[in-house]
Design an enzyme around this catalytic site. Structure first.
Site, mmCIF file in Angstrom:
data_model
loop_
_atom_site.group_PDB
_atom_site.id
_atom_site.type_symbol
_atom_site.label_atom_id
_atom_site.label_comp_id
_atom_site.label_asym_id
_atom_site.label_seq_id
_atom_site.Cartn_x
_atom_site.Cartn_y
_atom_site.Cartn_z
ATOM 1 N N PHE A 98 0.833 -1.203 0.000
ATOM 2 C CA PHE A 98 0.000 0.000 0.000
ATOM 3 C C PHE A 98 0.862 1.246 0.000
ATOM 4 O O PHE A 98 1.852 1.329 0.725
ATOM 5 C CB PHE A 98 -0.904 0.012 1.237
ATOM 6 N N VAL A 99 0.453 2.206 -0.824
ATOM 7 C CA VAL A 99 1.070 3.528 -0.866
ATOM 8 C C VAL A 99 -0.062 4.537 -0.733
ATOM 9 O O VAL A 99 -1.109 4.403 -1.398
ATOM 10 C CB VAL A 99 1.848 3.745 -2.184
ATOM 11 N N GLY A 107 6.630 5.516 -8.319
ATOM 12 C CA GLY A 107 7.574 4.408 -8.236
ATOM 13 C C GLY A 107 7.747 3.803 -6.858
ATOM 14 O O GLY A 107 8.544 2.877 -6.688
ATOM 15 N N GLY A 109 5.535 2.021 -5.002
ATOM 16 C CA GLY A 109 5.029 0.644 -4.985
ATOM 17 C C GLY A 109 6.007 -0.306 -5.648
ATOM 18 O O GLY A 109 6.262 -1.402 -5.149
ATOM 19 N N ASN A 136 -9.799 -3.863 -8.815
ATOM 20 C CA ASN A 136 -8.701 -2.905 -8.694
ATOM 21 C C ASN A 136 -7.848 -2.883 -9.967
ATOM 22 O O ASN A 136 -6.715 -3.358 -9.989
ATOM 23 C CB ASN A 136 -7.860 -3.233 -7.459
ATOM 24 N N TYR A 143 0.713 -4.501 -11.608
ATOM 25 C CA TYR A 143 1.339 -5.805 -11.394
ATOM 26 C C TYR A 143 1.722 -6.470 -12.712
ATOM 27 O O TYR A 143 2.791 -7.065 -12.836
ATOM 28 C CB TYR A 143 0.418 -6.713 -10.576
#
Length: 173
Positions: A98-99, A107, A109, A136, A143
């Site tokens: 999580f960010v 960048g 994450g 999401n 990803y």
């Protein structure tokens, strides 16, 4: 923001309150705020051992990496080891990455997940895994961009609460 100003480090017991706030922010983002039923004491106990106790022989249940920008915690990754019977090797499972929203797209994450990947390689792990909510799309795209495969054919099975107690006692559900 420059990634040169980003600091990644393992969490310490002193980080538990801010980590719990980040967990609540993650739950809010995922529209799961009602699911946060844990507390600071439990989080600290499972990550570092009981407060005030001898922690020298404690084996953590999970580990956490904190991302800081300008000495402010802006994200985290919580992960733990698992095992692949097919590979006959340990792996690492990322429970949460999580960010904070205002720091996304810079960048952080990618740095967090890369840090955990480095740990996986250094620990001779055969794989790094995590789950993502099907709605999401930004996370799924991220990803896939970093080389992850999204496994559509697998589904998560979960037993909690009374169902877990019933299963453990052998009762029919």
């Amino acid at each position: 923001m420059s990634l040169n100003e980003l600091k990644l480090r393992p969490a310490t017991p002193a980080d538990v309150p801010v980590l719990f706030e980040l967990i609540k922010a993650l739950a809010e983002y995922e529209k799961l705020s009602d699911a946060v039923t844990g507390n600071l004491a439990s989080l600290e106990t499972h990550l570092f051992g009981e407060s005030g106790s001898d922690r020298s022989n404690f084996r953590p249940i999970a580990e956490v990496i904190i991302a800081e920008f300008a000495d402010k915690p802006v994200g985290f990754s919580l992960f733990f080891h698992n095992f692949s019977t097919f590979l006959t090797q340990p792996g690492i499972y990322i429970e949460d990455l999580f960010v904070l929203p205002e720091y996304r797209g810079q960048g952080i994450g990618k740095q967090l997940i890369s840090y955990v990947a480095q740990l996986a390689v250094s620990r001779n792990c055969g794989r790094l895994e995590w789950s993502v909510l099907d709605w999401n799309e930004p996370a799924i795209g991220f990803y896939q961009h970093i080389g992850a495969s999204v496994l559509d054919e697998w589904r998560i099975c979960r037993v909690t609460g009374d169902s877990l107690s019933n299963l453990a006692s052998g009762q029919k559900l």
